[in-house]
Design a protein around this motif. Structure first.
Motif, PDB file in Angstrom:
ATOM      1  N   SER A 109     -10.725  39.131   0.108  1.00 59.20           N
ATOM      2  CA  SER A 109     -12.166  39.348   0.257  1.00 59.20           C
ATOM      3  C   SER A 109     -12.658  38.954   1.638  1.00 59.20           C
ATOM      4  CB  SER A 109     -12.926  38.536  -0.806  1.00 59.20           C
ATOM      5  OG  SER A 109     -12.531  38.907  -2.102  1.00 59.20           O
ATOM      6  N   LEU A 110     -11.998  37.974   2.276  1.00 60.32           N
ATOM      7  CA  LEU A 110     -12.452  37.499   3.578  1.00 60.32           C
ATOM      8  C   LEU A 110     -11.846  38.280   4.733  1.00 60.32           C
ATOM      9  CD1 LEU A 110     -14.080  35.362   5.170  1.00 60.32           C
ATOM     10  CD2 LEU A 110     -12.006  33.959   5.188  1.00 60.32           C
ATOM     11  N   ARG A 114     -10.228  45.415   3.324  1.00 57.91           N
ATOM     12  CA  ARG A 114     -11.562  45.703   2.791  1.00 57.91           C
ATOM     13  C   ARG A 114     -12.433  44.452   2.755  1.00 57.91           C
ATOM     14  NH1 ARG A 114     -10.063  48.510  -2.827  1.00 57.91           N
ATOM     15  NH2 ARG A 114      -8.594  46.756  -2.843  1.00 57.91           N
ATOM     16  N   GLY A 115     -12.025  43.422   3.516  1.00 60.50           N
ATOM     17  CA  GLY A 115     -12.715  42.150   3.481  1.00 60.50           C
ATOM     18  C   GLY A 115     -14.008  42.122   4.269  1.00 60.50           C
ATOM     19  N   VAL A 116     -14.727  41.004   4.105  1.00 58.13           N
ATOM     20  CA  VAL A 116     -16.036  40.843   4.737  1.00 58.13           C
ATOM     21  C   VAL A 116     -15.921  40.855   6.259  1.00 58.13           C
ATOM     22  CG1 VAL A 116     -17.966  39.253   5.032  1.00 58.13           C
ATOM     23  CG2 VAL A 116     -16.949  39.567   2.763  1.00 58.13           C
ATOM     24  N   VAL A 117     -14.931  40.138   6.819  1.00 57.46           N
ATOM     25  CA  VAL A 117     -14.799  40.044   8.274  1.00 57.46           C
ATOM     26  C   VAL A 117     -14.484  41.401   8.878  1.00 57.46           C
ATOM     27  CG1 VAL A 117     -13.479  39.017  10.161  1.00 57.46           C
ATOM     28  CG2 VAL A 117     -14.106  37.632   8.181  1.00 57.46           C
ATOM     29  N   ALA A 119     -15.031  44.383   7.597  1.00 54.20           N
ATOM     30  CA  ALA A 119     -16.176  45.277   7.415  1.00 54.20           C
ATOM     31  C   ALA A 119     -17.252  45.002   8.455  1.00 54.20           C
ATOM     32  CB  ALA A 119     -16.740  45.119   6.010  1.00 54.20           C
ATOM     33  N   LEU A 120     -17.467  43.707   8.755  1.00 52.19           N
ATOM     34  CA  LEU A 120     -18.473  43.346   9.754  1.00 52.19           C
ATOM     35  C   LEU A 120     -18.049  43.787  11.152  1.00 52.19           C
ATOM     36  CD1 LEU A 120     -21.151  41.834  10.218  1.00 52.19           C
ATOM     37  CD2 LEU A 120     -19.821  39.745  10.545  1.00 52.19           C
ATOM     38  N   ALA A 306     -16.677  34.362   0.436  1.00 48.70           N
ATOM     39  CA  ALA A 306     -16.386  35.797   0.545  1.00 48.70           C
ATOM     40  C   ALA A 306     -16.000  36.377  -0.810  1.00 48.70           C
ATOM     41  CB  ALA A 306     -15.268  36.032   1.559  1.00 48.70           C
ATOM     42  N   VAL A 309     -19.211  36.908  -2.766  1.00 44.75           N
ATOM     43  CA  VAL A 309     -19.957  38.062  -2.253  1.00 44.75           C
ATOM     44  C   VAL A 309     -19.297  39.367  -2.667  1.00 44.75           C
ATOM     45  CG1 VAL A 309     -20.674  39.256  -0.146  1.00 44.75           C
ATOM     46  CG2 VAL A 309     -20.934  36.781  -0.317  1.00 44.75           C
ATOM     47  N   ARG A 310     -17.977  39.464  -2.503  1.00 40.81           N
ATOM     48  CA  ARG A 310     -17.271  40.699  -2.820  1.00 40.81           C
ATOM     49  C   ARG A 310     -17.279  40.982  -4.326  1.00 40.81           C
ATOM     50  NH1 ARG A 310     -16.623  44.759  -0.250  1.00 40.81           N
ATOM     51  NH2 ARG A 310     -14.492  45.217  -0.934  1.00 40.81           N
ATOM     52  N   THR A 313     -20.174  43.155  -4.638  1.00 38.91           N
ATOM     53  CA  THR A 313     -20.297  44.337  -3.771  1.00 38.91           C
ATOM     54  C   THR A 313     -19.071  45.238  -3.764  1.00 38.91           C
ATOM     55  OG1 THR A 313     -19.480  43.071  -1.851  1.00 38.91           O
ATOM     56  CG2 THR A 313     -21.865  43.090  -2.234  1.00 38.91           C
TER      57      THR A 313
END
Length: 548
Positions: A109-110, A114-117, A119-120, A306, A309-310, A313
């Protein structure tokens, strides 16, 4: 009370040594005659030598990184008092008891594709592919090992450091020691037993690492534990698996002798631990606290946030509760399928039973080690730790072979899971209570005896109140360890009563955004249950209590 030691000793003998001996006999002496051919194959094979070398190498590297990060952090926790310190220490401990599947989901997830980092970064720099690609690399294995074991080293070092008088450093400064000289000639020598104990324990956990290597490392990396798993489940080669397990157990026993010997020399003084911390008065002290906050936040807390959050989402363009809503549904209406929330309820029941069993037997064993002669302690202490260093595959498979016929026919019994969990949780209870027992001033017991207190009355009115905090800490460890245990449960859990980690592993192994989102939601719930247990119990804990 010494006769009570028969209960935990019999428990370990029946449910640990008997299954291990049974599976070793089946693998190394199938016809009743001992054969060493499997050992000859292992030591003559370049492949197995590489597996052993990689297992030891990654464990050593993981241990060095963990100690390097935990040592300055322990200094900050001991020397300074700051807001949120108790909560931060509890959050730092949480990763240690999380199941491997949750950790895999958290790092995915982090920093996953497909993780937050990623994606950002893709959104900010308009990239065509994820810039951070750590899946199936040694880097992600090392990060996960530090994620798991940072709190282990941190707590051991804090326990030792908090008990040391600050006057020693003051005297050293008056004699001209400062900077690196103060560290090299004063602090590190005083911490040597704690450093050896922490390094031995972290090396043990990383040497026997299974889920981290299997899930995050992939087929490219094979440790001894993963190789045992492949030999048992994939190749059905019980002789090689038994030989590898025996090599691992013997090596780990030697290492645990070093750990327990060093741990006995780690003094714990609760009063010193409570008074040594001071608010930071210089910019260096304040900057050090910020550094520890960033380290714990980036390494330990960020993956867990993360994951949360994931879980809301994954597979959608916004926030949704659909992944959580589906956890109570049985889409196939199968009798053998347990909805994820039902599996969570199973885990809670198993954890409650495990906590009771582990606290009762762990308390008795801690008292036995406290009272026993040094020669007995040197042998019994590392033996008690062996379930932690034994292959979960070997233990689970041994249960299936040894406990499937009278007089001990438990193969289909639901009690088999809490029994297996108790074996793993009991050492944590012992290591939480034993320092509290050793910290009791003998003059207190002598005074109580002179006033007529003895036996149960001495234990109930004098010793129990003094070790109560350690008892609560041990109970919290037992509960959360049971909630997160995966290796042995995967072998012995019944299809209709799986545990939460098993359901998460199944969901992660199935295709589709729905299954992935369900795994993340289930992981987030399991993580929050463990977090509540630790945060709630941390208020009963004094700095320096517990050897983990």
């Amino acid at each position: 009370m010494k006769w009570l030691a028969i209960v935990p000793l019999a428990f370990i003998g029946v449910f640990y040594f008997y299954p291990i001996i049974t599976i070793m006999s089946a693998g190394l002496a199938p016809d009743g005659i001992l054969s060493l051919r499997a050992f000859e194959t292992i030591f003559a094979s370049d492949y197995y030598r590489k597996v052993l070398a990689f297992t030891a190498g990654q464990a050593a590297l993981s241990t060095v990184i963990t100690i390097v990060l935990a040592l300055p952090s322990a200094y900050i926790f001991v020397r300074y008092r700051f807001r949120g310190k108790t909560l931060l220490l509890a959050l730092a401990t949480l990763p240690f008891v999380l199941p491997t599947v949750v950790v895999a989901a958290a790092f995915s997830s982090l920093i996953g594709a497909r993780g937050v980092v990623n994606a950002l970064l893709i959104s900010i720099f308009r990239l065509s592919e994820p810039p951070i690609q750590l899946e199936r690399t040694l880097t992600i294995i090392l990060i996960a090992h530090v994620f798991y074991n940072y709190a282990v080293a941190l707590r051991i070092l804090i326990s030792s450091w908090a008990s040391q008088s600050p006057r020693l450093e003051e005297a050293a400064r008056m004699m001209g020691a400062s900077g690196w000289r103060l560290w090299w000639f004063v602090r590190l020598p005083l911490l040597r037993p704690a450093l050896i104990a922490a390094s031995s324990l972290v090396f043990t956990f990383t040497f026997t690492s299974f889920g981290v290597i299997l899930i995050l490392g992939g087929s490219r990396f094979a440790t001894l534990e993963v190789e045992i798993y492949q030999q048992v489940t994939g190749l059905l080669n019980l002789p090689i698996a038994s030989a590898l397990s025996l090599i691992q157990i013997m090596f780990m026993f030697i290492l645990l002798v070093f750990y327990t010997g060093s741990q006995r020399r780690v003094a714990v003084d609760q009063q010193a631990a409570a008074t040594i911390a001071r608010p930071p008065r210089t910019w260096r002290g304040k900057l050090s606290i910020v550094g520890v906050l960033l380290l714990i936040g980036g390494l330990l807390i960020a993956p867990m946030l993360a994951l949360i959050v994931r879980s809301f989402t994954a597979g959608t363009d916004g926030f949704t509760f659909d992944h959580y809503a589906r956890l109570s549904i049985n889409p196939r209406d199968s009798v053998l399928y347990a909805p994820p929330l039902e599996a969570m309820a199973n885990s809670l029941v198993f954890a409650a039973i495990t906590t009771v069993l582990a606290v009762i037997m762990g308390s008795i064993m801690a008292y036995l080690l406290y009272r026993a002669r040094s020669t007995v302690v040197r042998l019994l202490d590392p033996l008690l730790m062996l379930p932690l260093a034994t292959s979960a595959v070997t233990l689970g498979f041994g249960f299936l072979i040894a406990l499937d016929e009278p007089p001990i026919n438990l193969r289909s019994s639901l009690l088999l899971i809490p029994i297996a969990h108790t074996l793993v949780a009991m050492p944590f209870v012992v290591r939480s209570i034993l320092p509290a027992l050793r910290s009791i001033n003998p003059s207190i017991e002598d005074a109580a005896r002179s006033l007529g207190a003895s036996g149960w009355r001495l234990w109930w009115q004098i010793q129990l109140p003094l070790i109560a905090r350690g008892l609560f800490v041990g109970a919290a460890f037992a509960f959360t360890v049971s909630m997160g245990e995966f290796g042995a449960s995967a072998f012995i859990a019944r299809p209709d009563t799986p545990t939460a980690p098993i359901v998460i592993f199944r969901l992660l192994g199935q295709p589709g955004a729905t299954n992935y989102g369900g795994a993340l939601a289930m992981s987030a719930i399991l993580m929050m249950v463990c977090a509540i247990a630790f945060i709630g119990i941390e208020r009963f804990r004094s700095a320096g209590i517990g050897e983990f």
